[in-house]
Design an enzyme around this catalytic site. Sequence first.
Site, PDB file in Angstrom:
ATOM      1  N   GLY A 255       0.791  -1.220   0.000  1.00  0.00           N
ATOM      2  CA  GLY A 255       0.000   0.000   0.000  1.00  0.00           C
ATOM      3  C   GLY A 255       0.826   1.273   0.000  1.00  0.00           C
TER       4      GLY A 255
ATOM      5  N   LYS B 223       4.735  19.605  -7.747  1.00  0.00           N
ATOM      6  CA  LYS B 223       5.170  20.310  -6.535  1.00  0.00           C
ATOM      7  C   LYS B 223       6.285  21.292  -6.853  1.00  0.00           C
ATOM      8  CE  LYS B 223       3.922  16.184  -3.921  1.00  0.00           C
ATOM      9  NZ  LYS B 223       4.433  14.883  -3.470  1.00  0.00           N
TER      10      LYS B 223
END
Lengths: 430, 430
Positions: A189, A207
């Site tokens: 995950g 970003k």
Amino acid sequence: MTEPLRVAIAGLGTVGAGVIRLLDTNGELIARRAGRPIEVVAVTARDRSKDRDVDLSRFKWIDDPTALAVEADADVVLELVGGADGTALALARAALDAKKSFVTANKAMIAHHGFELAQAAESAGVALKFEAAVAGGIPVVKGLREGAAANAIDRVYGVMNGTCNFILSKMESEGGDFSEVLAEAQAKGFAEADPSFDIDGVDAAHKLSILSSIAFGTQPAFDDVAIGGIRDVVAADIAEAAALGYRIRLVGIAEEDGEGLFQRVHPYLVPMAHPLAHVSGSTNAVVAEGNFVGRLFFEGAGAGDGPTASAVVADLIDIARGEFGPPYAMPVTVLAKQPPAPTGERRGRAYVRLTVADKVGVLAEIAAAMRDAGVSIEALMQRGAMADGSVLVAIVTHEGPERCVAQALEKLSASSNLKGAPMWMHILGD
Amino acid sequence: MTEPLRVAIAGLGTVGAGVIRLLDTNGELIARRAGRPIEVVAVTARDRSKDRDVDLSRFKWIDDPTALAVEADADVVLELVGGADGTALALARAALDAKKSFVTANKAMIAHHGFELAQAAESAGVALKFEAAVAGGIPVVKGLREGAAANAIDRVYGVMNGTCNFILSKMESEGGDFSEVLAEAQAKGFAEADPSFDIDGVDAAHKLSILSSIAFGTQPAFDDVAIGGIRDVVAADIAEAAALGYRIRLVGIAEEDGEGLFQRVHPYLVPMAHPLAHVSGSTNAVVAEGNFVGRLFFEGAGAGDGPTASAVVADLIDIARGEFGPPYAMPVTVLAKQPPAPTGERRGRAYVRLTVADKVGVLAEIAAAMRDAGVSIEALMQRGAMADGSVLVAIVTHEGPERCVAQALEKLSASSNLKGAPMWMHILGD
């Protein structure tokens, strides 16, 4: 105590639920710090019935997310839906149009539409804030916009994608090629089922382009970021880099070089003495170099519901305090339009790894191609043959123009001795 | 462009001259970021004729520093005189009394009188800002006051004295005892002729107490900081620490532990895996651990005219933008008065180094004293005899109450086998 700051939240995934949990847990403390309480008044999400482990019955539920701006009696709309366009963008426009302040963690949307949204916010006289869009919980938008505001920024760069850094750190500590480690990260995950935005450098580029605008006072230019990812990094690259005194990091880097704004996301070899070499796992870090302050280094959790909620609520606190101004540090009207810097004339040191046939004359061919292109070699390592009989040759160049390396690689790529595309990584300079 | 922010500067040492140089160099950029120009209108210093390498003829000269607040036509008074009391304090009081905003880099004055000055600033409705008072150019006051404002802070700590860190780093890289390295640092200008404020931990304690108030919302309590310095660290301590996987750093650390506010400055053994272990030379770094954001790490230059000027001007920009609020993040009226936490019941791991006679039974005596006090030993190293025939014994304890270690050392200090005071350092926990 004065009137609460009323917030409407769109999007109740892990971050949205995290924001509600944070306000529940630290609400009293925040009210003291902000000078007034911050209260959620309305929420919207795709699925009302989903169990989110927070009590939503206290809040007005609004089905249509774009209606949130108008129907909720809120001062601020908080967008945690995600996606560069679609619902998130419609909501942002509606909120600013209704003269509501707008807070988001949505890096893709800000990278693509931040300029337009800042125009709207500034003409409406409301806040547009996106601390959580860059480097998760680290207050680096604030660090640049305010903390380093007295400086001309020479360079801003950092490790801004936790998934890539997790994978590279794992490859470092446990060996293994990129694809094996990615599969493990997905199973646990730590990486998305479709990880391309992360591993191909797009997320870091979002970003970076946001930080560039704030650092250099330029209009956002996401499309000008040269983007590379980490798919082609192999275990041998990590090992060669280590032997040479480097670690490989996916670095986003921006600087103004007189001819334009240089923005690049690419795997870099980072010297062990540089603080970015010690940023491990899913941690993020950003370096800003200013003409008076020197090097500032900010490190922390780049993702996760707690850190992201922390950054989102810091924005809300600024708004509650009335301490906000132009989103990009200076008004959009004075942000300069900078062309992208021509990358060919950039100088630097490079790491090149070639997979070649194990044959007489191959090294001579490589050396000749480098010489002909004017690339000066600082170090060359050839290690024993791989399972398929091919051989790895790793080269570190002296400082020189990047176009010479490109030229050498172009010439070599036509060679029948090359068993795969060359891997070219830049070496981070001091 | 709107009206300039007019600044009067008291004190024209290296930092004062640095501020003027910074405003000269970056003035236009700053005006764009701040929304208006920042202009120096008046200055004062002890010696008008001194050559400072900046043109002062542009500014009104005022001889009496405490008159600056009234005589200069300024919005902000910037104090760079230094000293906890005297001129600096008189000027601060006069400026706030005249409803001028006040900016300072004066850690001693803020540590001792910050509460009183914040009361004055808040009732006058003006700014009191002191970013440069803590960790030089690093925007850590802002990082705590705003960036981490959504969090309950569990712990704030860091390396906040550049002189000590320079000396410890030098001892690490080149060997040598404290006194030798200090003499070298003094010769090179890295340490003051009277270095006691730095090396005895007082300067770091000033900074720590300022951060504590902001982090925990408590009234400043400099007098409650337990202070120790680095005078007694010897080369063998550095070597033993390294062998055990640690570096020695002068750490200021504060946390609320339910019974009160714990504040301590002391040399600590910092695990190599902790980012503070990699803070070298005169660099400073501060860690803040919040209940949602996790660990935030801020690093940069802790002193010097450029970095300090950067922090001072960042404060001026905040004021020019109108983005300021209560100096300690929350109004002085709600800052809690916290008693100092009782240190005896604190638990931790410890490093103890004893200089003992090279005789039969000494180790047994040490081991018995530790056992009797309930101290559990994790590691013990005895190295060969020193030049004077004495022997060094270094001990690392398991986690346990600090009072037990104190008890053991008190018992041992009565022993005729002890050739000098024991050295006790704490080990920084995760």
